[in-house]
Design an enzyme around this catalytic site. Structure first.
Site, PDB file in Angstrom:
ATOM      1  N   CYS A   1       0.727  -1.185  -0.022  1.00 47.54           N
ATOM      2  CA  CYS A   1       0.081   0.076  -0.115  1.00 47.54           C
ATOM      3  C   CYS A   1       0.967   1.312   0.030  1.00 47.54           C
ATOM      4  CB  CYS A   1      -0.900   0.029   1.210  1.00 47.54           C
ATOM      5  SG  CYS A   1      -2.346   1.006   0.881  1.00 47.54           S
TER       6      CYS A   1
ATOM      7  N   HIS B   1      -3.979  -5.731   2.218  1.00 40.21           N
ATOM      8  CA  HIS B   1      -3.567  -6.007   3.397  1.00 40.21           C
ATOM      9  C   HIS B   1      -4.289  -7.344   3.793  1.00 40.21           C
ATOM     10  CE1 HIS B   1      -2.879  -1.930   3.796  1.00 40.21           C
ATOM     11  NE2 HIS B   1      -4.081  -1.534   3.484  1.00 40.21           N
TER      12      HIS B   1
END
Lengths: 242, 412
Positions: free
Chosen positions: A94, A195
């Site tokens: 990310c 995630h």
């Protein structure tokens, strides 16, 4: 590099450890120890120099302001670039993924220079955040089973010619470019928006990094029962309309 | 006694009546207490109703990531020493629920109101509180909530210039950042076990230094203020240096911290710490949390933990090994749908406990505990988990909707 030791560096947990990113470190550590490797884990805060002798570097996700601070400090430090030049493996998630590219949009709405370790450029999407379960097929060359993860970002990341998309999404937004790509990688540097944390749902990724770091083709098997159960559940959940 | 419905306009009275009617219909339909729907109807008819209802009350607002429902209860008990209290005791903490609670307390002198973090600045504008208690801020439901520092920033902007006394935790840098825009702050050393959201200076982004209980930014000089109240072991230290023993039925360090903040709030209304703390002993369980229930001939203590900071505080209050522990986690809307936060929780703290896993996301827990090197058993139902547990009181820790599921099954 000795065949039975592994030096794992967790980059800037003070800034980039917002979405359970420690999980990737813990899974990697656990699976390396289960292979009887002598694992040294080093957590490096953003006021410390990045060691250049690590085997695997992990860098996580974070909020917009810490992302800018991390990019500034990593550029100034230079250690991560030197480590990659030494052949180290880097896995990023990310905000960390965006930092490894050429540039991204920071919390002030400005273009922020990245580390240029991965041939990607990130911008920020206009619409709603991408939030939810993702299912994707990992690039064939890596020989890994499907990718399952959870995304929560507003980034759009374009993969350049010197990197390959890490995966193609079946469900979810991934790189947000609309072409179905998710993440990016080259020989030693990996980035993903997933995630979950991603290695808890895809332990094969941590095994891949260990194999690359040790330069071996195979690792002894470990008990993957609970990982497999979780993977099956999440893949089923992603494919069923909620 | 100042009543608060007397001076209301006909429109406001109608709004209160319509809200109560809607709540009654909702209750009759078996859809909960009806307080939220009642408040929504009332606010629709009179958007200023919340402000009007608060006019004749001395209002205390309580907000935090963790402990706000309990602290609201403790403050309400303490202030009852001085007059009748109206409170949203069941945790309906958004404007509709708050309106509904205030509409039910026509003869109250004090309004003790828990407020959801996102609504604090707005509610503080509406109700002109006398005091605002700020306990802690940490990561919670990041898939749908604002980023933690952004929330602190919003509090800071919203509370600048407030006339309320702010009673704030000096040990949480994000709380100090949020509160210090106000000129009238009572600092309480209430502690904060969870530190992983405050390694970066909220003011300048520098790296925080945290020697012992102190903290400061090495770059800009932002630092821990000197507290006037403190939690010290089992005692509250007041600004005069007197130590008052804390006797609570509620377990754990975090609740002692909540009691300390509550004593500081009560003191701003003239209730002495000794009286306040004695009254807090009355509180036995809060909306079912901390309750010990009997189920299948076993004692089970029900503990709610919704985020990493909450789990950490909960691990420190449970009985030691070999007490059996049941963990239950869901990821429905009210819980946040991302389970990544499980990896921020240090489950190795449960080493030595027999562990049983429950809930929609028990497999996420299973992988988490496998990686932590712990033994566990995955169960399909509460009954199976309870029947599998070895003898002794069972500690059951669950996140929000998992806790509700368990309570529905075990009664109480």
């Amino acid at each position: 590099m000795s065949q039975n030791s592994l030096r794992v560096v967790w980059v800037y947990p003070d800034l980039l450890s917002t979405y359970g990113d420690q999980g990737n470190v813990l899974v990697l550590e656990r699976r390396a120890r289960q292979r009887r490797l002598d694992v040294q884990r080093v957590d490096i805060r953003s006021d410390q120099p990045i060691p250049t002798s690590g085997d695997i570097y992990l860098i996580g996700g974070g909020e917009d302001r810490p992302q800018r601070l991390a990019a500034e400090r990593l550029r100034r430090d230079g250690g991560l670039n030197r480590a990659v030049a030494n052949g180290a493996i880097v896995f990023s998630v990310c905000a960390g993924y965006q930092i490894l590219g050429h540039e991204f949009i920071n919390d002030l709405g400005q273009r922020e220079q990245g580390l240029g370790l991965l041939d990607v450029i990130s911008t920020r999407g206009e619409g709603e955040r991408c939030v939810g379960d993702v299912l994707a097929d990992i690039d064939d060359r890596l020989g890994l089973p499907p990718l399952t993860g959870f995304e929560n970002h507003q980034g759009i990341t374009h993969v350049g010619p010197n990197a390959r998309p890490f995966a193609r999404t079946r469900i979810g937004k991934g790189n947000g470019t609309g072409d179905g790509t998710e993440g990016a990688y080259n020989d030693t540097v990996f980035g993903t928006y997933m995630h979950g944390p991603v290695m808890a749902r895809n332990p094969h990724i941590s095994d891949l990094l260990i194999k690359l770091a040790l330069d071996v083709n195979a690792l002894p098997p470990v008990d993957d029962r609970w990982y497999e159960a979780l993977r099956n559940e999440r893949i089923a959940a992603a494919t069923q309309p909620s | 006694m100042a009543g608060n419905t007397g001076p209301l306009s006909p429109r406001a009275k109608l709004a209160v009546t319509a809200g109560k009617a809607a709540a009654a219909v909702s209750r009759a339909a078996g859809r909960g207490s009806g307080s939220v729907i009642g408040g929504k109807v009332a606010l629709k008819l009179d958007p200023d109703l919340l402000a009007r209802l608060a006019t004749h009350l001395d209002v205390v607002l309580v907000s935090a990531t963790n402990g706000k429902t309990t602290t609201t209860r403790l403050i309400a008990e303490a202030l009852r020493a001085s007059g009748p209290v109206v409170s949203n005791a069941l945790g309906a903490n958004m404007p509709a629920g708050i309106t509904s609670a205030l509409a039910g307390g026509s003869d109250a002198r004090y309004g003790v109101i828990e407020v959801d973090e996102k609504y604090l600045a707005g509610v503080a504008r509406d109700v002109s509180p006398k005091a605002i208690a700020l306990l802690n801020l940490s990561r919670d439901q990041l898939d749908r909530a604002a980023e933690t520092r952004m929330l602190a920033e919003k509090w800071r902007e919203g509370l600048a210039g407030t006339k309320a006394v702010i009673i704030a935790n000096a040990d949480d840098p994000l709380i100090v950042w949020a509160a210090s825009s106000s000129s009238n702050v009572v600092w309480v050393a209430a502690g904060q076990e969870w530190k992983d959201d405050a390694w970066s200076c909220p003011s300048c982004g520098g790296v925080m230094q945290r020697p012992g209980d102190d903290w400061f930014c090495g770059e800009c000089g932002f630092r821990r203020p000197t507290p006037s109240w403190a939690l010290s072991g089992d005692y509250v230290l007041d600004p005069h240096g007197s130590a008052w023993p804390i006797h609570l039925q509620l377990p754990g360090r975090a609740n002692k911290a909540n009691a300390t903040t509550s004593a500081a709030v009560a003191a701003t209304f003239g209730v002495p710490p000794q009286v306040a703390l004695e009254r807090m002993y009355q509180v036995q369980a809060v909306a079912g949390r901390f309750d010990v229930v009997q189920f299948l001939n076993r004692d089970i203590r029900l503990l709610l933990a919704k985020n990493p900071a909450g789990w950490l505080e909960t691990f420190s209050l449970i009985d030691g090994p070999p007490a059996p522990v049941i963990l239950a986690v869901n990821a429905r809307g009210a819980d946040g749908t991302d389970t990544s936060w499980l990896w921020d929780v240090d489950y190795t703290r449960l080493a030595g406990h027999p562990i049983f896993l429950l809930g929609d996301r028990k497999l996420d827990l299973a992988v988490r505990l496998e990686v932590a090197g712990l033994d566990f058993r995955v169960c399909e139902t509460v009954d199976e988990a309870v029947q599998s547990a070895p003898p002794g009181k069972i500690e059951l820790i669950a996140n929000y909707t998992a806790f509700q599921d368990v309570r529905r099954r075990v009664g109480n």
